[in-house]
Design a protein around this motif. Structure first.
Motif, mmCIF file in Angstrom:
data_model
loop_
_atom_site.group_PDB
_atom_site.id
_atom_site.type_symbol
_atom_site.label_atom_id
_atom_site.label_comp_id
_atom_site.label_asym_id
_atom_site.label_seq_id
_atom_site.Cartn_x
_atom_site.Cartn_y
_atom_site.Cartn_z
ATOM 1 N N VAL A 1 -14.435 1.579 4.096
ATOM 2 C CA VAL A 1 -14.464 0.164 4.438
ATOM 3 C C VAL A 1 -13.036 -0.359 4.297
ATOM 4 C CG1 VAL A 1 -15.347 -2.122 3.856
ATOM 5 C CG2 VAL A 1 -16.819 -0.123 3.587
ATOM 6 N N THR A 2 -12.569 -1.079 5.282
ATOM 7 C CA THR A 2 -11.239 -1.663 5.227
ATOM 8 C C THR A 2 -11.352 -3.178 5.239
ATOM 9 O OG1 THR A 2 -10.248 0.225 6.370
ATOM 10 C CG2 THR A 2 -8.980 -1.819 6.330
ATOM 11 N N THR A 3 -10.719 -3.810 4.262
ATOM 12 C CA THR A 3 -10.650 -5.264 4.213
ATOM 13 C C THR A 3 -9.207 -5.675 4.495
ATOM 14 O OG1 THR A 3 -10.032 -5.540 1.889
ATOM 15 C CG2 THR A 3 -12.365 -5.137 2.367
ATOM 16 N N GLY A 4 -8.932 -6.945 4.380
ATOM 17 C CA GLY A 4 -7.574 -7.399 4.622
ATOM 18 C C GLY A 4 -6.550 -6.818 3.667
ATOM 19 N N LEU B 1 -7.627 -4.226 1.049
ATOM 20 C CA LEU B 1 -8.104 -3.010 0.404
ATOM 21 C C LEU B 1 -8.634 -2.014 1.423
ATOM 22 C CD1 LEU B 1 -10.164 -4.438 -2.603
ATOM 23 C CD2 LEU B 1 -7.956 -3.295 -2.737
ATOM 24 N N GLU B 2 -8.370 -0.745 1.161
ATOM 25 C CA GLU B 2 -8.984 0.332 1.914
ATOM 26 C C GLU B 2 -9.871 1.108 0.947
ATOM 27 O OE1 GLU B 2 -6.137 2.691 3.978
ATOM 28 O OE2 GLU B 2 -5.364 1.020 5.156
ATOM 29 N N LEU B 3 -11.175 0.982 1.117
ATOM 30 C CA LEU B 3 -12.130 1.639 0.240
ATOM 31 C C LEU B 3 -12.568 2.944 0.897
ATOM 32 C CD1 LEU B 3 -14.362 -1.451 -0.683
ATOM 33 C CD2 LEU B 3 -12.145 -0.764 -1.631
ATOM 34 N N PRO B 4 -12.436 4.083 0.219
ATOM 35 C CA PRO B 4 -12.776 5.369 0.839
ATOM 36 C C PRO B 4 -14.268 5.600 1.005
ATOM 37 C CG PRO B 4 -12.175 5.691 -1.446
ATOM 38 C CD PRO B 4 -11.900 4.248 -1.140
ATOM 39 N N ASN B 5 -15.076 4.844 0.295
ATOM 40 C CA ASN B 5 -16.532 4.951 0.414
ATOM 41 C C ASN B 5 -17.145 3.621 0.003
ATOM 42 O OD1 ASN B 5 -17.128 5.054 -2.603
ATOM 43 N ND2 ASN B 5 -15.852 6.880 -2.400
ATOM 44 N N ARG B 6 -18.453 3.519 0.128
ATOM 45 C CA ARG B 6 -19.164 2.272 -0.144
ATOM 46 C C ARG B 6 -19.880 2.297 -1.492
ATOM 47 N NH1 ARG B 6 -19.883 -0.396 5.144
ATOM 48 N NH2 ARG B 6 -18.760 0.908 6.639
ATOM 49 N N LYS C 1 -7.945 -15.691 -1.815
ATOM 50 C CA LYS C 1 -9.374 -15.531 -1.538
ATOM 51 C C LYS C 1 -9.733 -14.084 -1.253
ATOM 52 C CE LYS C 1 -8.787 -16.778 3.359
ATOM 53 N NZ LYS C 1 -9.157 -17.758 4.416
ATOM 54 N N GLU C 2 -8.770 -13.306 -0.740
ATOM 55 C CA GLU C 2 -9.018 -11.895 -0.438
ATOM 56 C C GLU C 2 -9.095 -11.047 -1.698
ATOM 57 O OE1 GLU C 2 -4.645 -12.370 -0.929
ATOM 58 O OE2 GLU C 2 -6.235 -13.546 0.055
ATOM 59 N N ARG C 3 -8.768 -11.639 -2.853
ATOM 60 C CA ARG C 3 -8.862 -10.925 -4.132
ATOM 61 C C ARG C 3 -9.996 -11.486 -4.995
ATOM 62 N NH1 ARG C 3 -2.686 -10.104 -6.443
ATOM 63 N NH2 ARG C 3 -1.962 -8.678 -4.813
ATOM 64 N N THR C 4 -10.827 -12.327 -4.421
ATOM 65 C CA THR C 4 -11.829 -13.043 -5.206
ATOM 66 C C THR C 4 -13.236 -12.678 -4.744
ATOM 67 O OG1 THR C 4 -10.307 -14.916 -5.460
ATOM 68 C CG2 THR C 4 -12.643 -15.322 -5.918
ATOM 69 N N GLY C 5 -14.057 -12.236 -5.698
ATOM 70 C CA GLY C 5 -15.471 -11.980 -5.455
ATOM 71 C C GLY C 5 -16.308 -12.715 -6.480
ATOM 72 N N ILE C 6 -17.615 -12.703 -6.273
ATOM 73 C CA ILE C 6 -18.521 -13.369 -7.215
ATOM 74 C C ILE C 6 -19.794 -12.567 -7.347
ATOM 75 C CG2 ILE C 6 -19.615 -14.804 -5.427
ATOM 76 C CD1 ILE C 6 -19.730 -17.061 -7.552
ATOM 77 N N ARG C 7 -20.374 -12.585 -8.529
ATOM 78 C CA ARG C 7 -21.683 -11.967 -8.745
ATOM 79 C C ARG C 7 -22.720 -13.058 -8.966
ATOM 80 N NH1 ARG C 7 -23.890 -7.086 -12.784
ATOM 81 N NH2 ARG C 7 -24.395 -5.758 -11.007
ATOM 82 N N LEU C 8 -23.817 -12.949 -8.246
ATOM 83 C CA LEU C 8 -24.942 -13.871 -8.357
ATOM 84 C C LEU C 8 -26.211 -13.061 -8.593
ATOM 85 C CD1 LEU C 8 -24.128 -16.166 -5.283
ATOM 86 C CD2 LEU C 8 -23.610 -16.648 -7.679
ATOM 87 N N SER C 9 -27.203 -13.697 -9.221
ATOM 88 C CA SER C 9 -28.493 -13.019 -9.447
ATOM 89 C C SER C 9 -29.635 -13.985 -9.137
ATOM 90 C CB SER C 9 -28.590 -12.495 -10.882
ATOM 91 O OG SER C 9 -28.354 -13.535 -11.834
ATOM 92 N N PRO C 10 -29.780 -14.393 -7.892
ATOM 93 C CA PRO C 10 -30.838 -15.343 -7.548
ATOM 94 C C PRO C 10 -32.224 -14.770 -7.806
ATOM 95 C CG PRO C 10 -29.875 -14.374 -5.574
ATOM 96 C CD PRO C 10 -29.004 -13.963 -6.717
ATOM 97 N N PHE C 11 -33.090 -15.604 -8.365
ATOM 98 C CA PHE C 11 -34.502 -15.266 -8.619
ATOM 99 C C PHE C 11 -34.682 -14.181 -9.684
ATOM 100 C CE2 PHE C 11 -33.792 -16.014 -4.017
ATOM 101 C CZ PHE C 11 -34.252 -17.320 -3.970
ATOM 102 N N SER D 1 -20.161 -14.411 5.989
ATOM 103 C CA SER D 1 -19.557 -13.359 6.807
ATOM 104 C C SER D 1 -18.716 -12.369 6.013
ATOM 105 C CB SER D 1 -18.695 -13.999 7.905
ATOM 106 O OG SER D 1 -17.654 -14.799 7.337
ATOM 107 N N GLY D 2 -18.565 -12.597 4.708
ATOM 108 C CA GLY D 2 -17.803 -11.657 3.890
ATOM 109 C C GLY D 2 -18.629 -10.433 3.538
ATOM 110 N N LEU D 3 -18.041 -9.572 2.712
ATOM 111 C CA LEU D 3 -18.747 -8.377 2.257
ATOM 112 C C LEU D 3 -19.883 -8.755 1.318
ATOM 113 C CD1 LEU D 3 -15.701 -6.062 1.424
ATOM 114 C CD2 LEU D 3 -17.111 -6.015 3.485
ATOM 115 N N VAL D 4 -20.968 -7.994 1.396
ATOM 116 C CA VAL D 4 -22.094 -8.152 0.477
ATOM 117 C C VAL D 4 -22.301 -6.834 -0.259
ATOM 118 C CG1 VAL D 4 -24.584 -8.524 0.270
ATOM 119 C CG2 VAL D 4 -23.225 -9.956 1.824
ATOM 120 N N ILE D 5 -22.359 -6.930 -1.583
ATOM 121 C CA ILE D 5 -22.654 -5.787 -2.452
ATOM 122 C C ILE D 5 -24.037 -6.008 -3.044
ATOM 123 C CG2 ILE D 5 -21.917 -4.442 -4.460
ATOM 124 C CD1 ILE D 5 -19.122 -5.645 -4.127
#
Length: 377
Positions: free
Chosen positions: A11-14, A16-21, A223-233, A290-294
């Protein structure tokens, strides 16, 4: 060997180049003394540098937000300098690593905080349950003090400064912990947020604390270095269901889309017997954002592949499998059975159960080579 699985594709982002998911999920291994990562932490993370992305232990942004005994921190220079050794080891092997920033809020005990500082939360509402404290004594969660308006501003600033400190320590980015009943989710939830000021009441007001942290972090480090973790429900740390939860989560997701941050990380690790995050909600999130979802939540290689093929996520995070399988992505690639870890060492202990699990030698598979005694450069 199956190299065609989407789980193992890059996966390639603006930035980061991630070799796997395959993502190493944040796990608090609780081996830090005075909030400082131990001597073995660089080895531990280096062993797992083959992950597409490593996310660290949840790391406290303030001395009164530690929560669990042994939690690492990122609020003073000694901690920053210690984390530099970790990032150097991971980057030396071509790895990518984000720090998860946490403030536990009402979860924990004042005995675990630096200087025995009291817990702080949106309101003085104690959490049920016991917490381990020094001397291996389990005590009820302490009652928190209600944050003043000045406290709220300081708490937001501590998260942002934690992100700045993480970048100074060499991290590729940060993940804000907005899940699992910790401080940002305590502001989101009407059970724990009983405020009548600008940070309480309506969905927009209750969301403000979390969103100001994200907005400030993105402005400070990108913003390209910022992620968030959520746990809805997902009901963790004594937070019940509430009627406006779906609407609240939609409001947050829409705001995150406008900010353009790198990713949303959904954690599905709820109590035994509790339902999963509905697939319909995940698909709706994908339409809104539209961003990445983990996705994280007890995935195997097979269920992870299915989720990716179904378009539910871009990356899959694995927690406990990474404890006993430091080269998890390589094992997936070689179809090698996974080692089962010892739960007694998950959240406490020394090197045993931390850096002594073997890795596969990909050149001479299936020979296993222990890497716990490797020199720490």
């Amino acid at each position: 060997m199956n190299t065609e699985k989407k789980l193992l594709t890059p996966v390639t982002t603006g930035t980061l180049e991630l070799p796997n998911r395959v993502v190493m999920a944040p796990m608090n291994r609780r081996r830090a003394l005075n909030g400082i990562p131990g001597e073995s932490a660089p080895i531990y993370f280096r062993q797992r540098a083959g992950a597409g992305l490593i996310i660290t232990d949840n790391t406290a942004v303030a001395p009164n937000g530690i929560g669990y005994m042994g939690t690492p921190g990122i609020y003073n220079q000694e901690q920053v300098d210690s984390w530099k050794r970790v990032t150097a080891e991971v980057h030396a092997l071509g790895g990518r690593i984000f720090m998860q920033l946490v403030h536990a809020g009402r979860i924990g005990h004042y005995l675990n905080n630096e200087g025995q500082m009291p817990l702080i939360a949106p309101a003085a509402v104690s959490a049920e349950g016991l917490i381990r404290t020094p001397g291996e004594i389990h005590l009820p969660n302490s009652e928190p003090v209600e944050a003043t308006a000045a406290d709220v501003r300081r708490l937001i600033g501590e998260h942002i400064q934690g992100a700045i400190n993480a970048i100074e320590a060499g991290f590729d980015g940060v993940e804000i912990h907005g899940a699992h009943g910790f401080l940002p989710e305590q502001f989101l939830h009407p059970h724990t947020n009983r405020r009548t000021d600008a940070y309480g009441g309506s969905i927009a007001a209750r969301s403000r604390f979390l969103l100001e942290i994200v907005e400030g972090t993105a402005a400070a480090i990108g913003k390209e270095r910022t992620g968030i973790r959520l746990s809805p429900f997902v009901k963790l740390n004594d937070l019940p269901d509430y009627a406006e939860e779906a609407e609240t989560q939609r409001y947050i997701v829409d705001a995150l889309q406008q900010m353009g941050i790198l990713y949303i990380h959904l954690s599905d690790q709820g109590p035994v017997g509790h339902g999963k995050i509905p697939e319909a909600f995940i698909r709706e999130l994908r339409r809104r954002y539209s961003g990445l979802v983990i996705l994280a939540g007890g995935y195997s290689a097979e269920t992870a592949e299915a989720a990716l093929q179904a378009g539910l996520a871009d990356l899959i995070a694995f927690g406990k499998p990474y404890i006993a399988n430091p080269d998890l992505a390589e094992r997936f690639r070689l179809n090698i059975p996974l080692t089962v870890g010892d739960p007694a060492t998950y959240y406490q202990g020394g090197d045993e159960g931390y850096i002594d699990y073997p890795s596969v030698d990909p050149v001479h598979s299936p020979i296993f080579v222990a890497n716990a005694t490797a020199d720490c450069r």
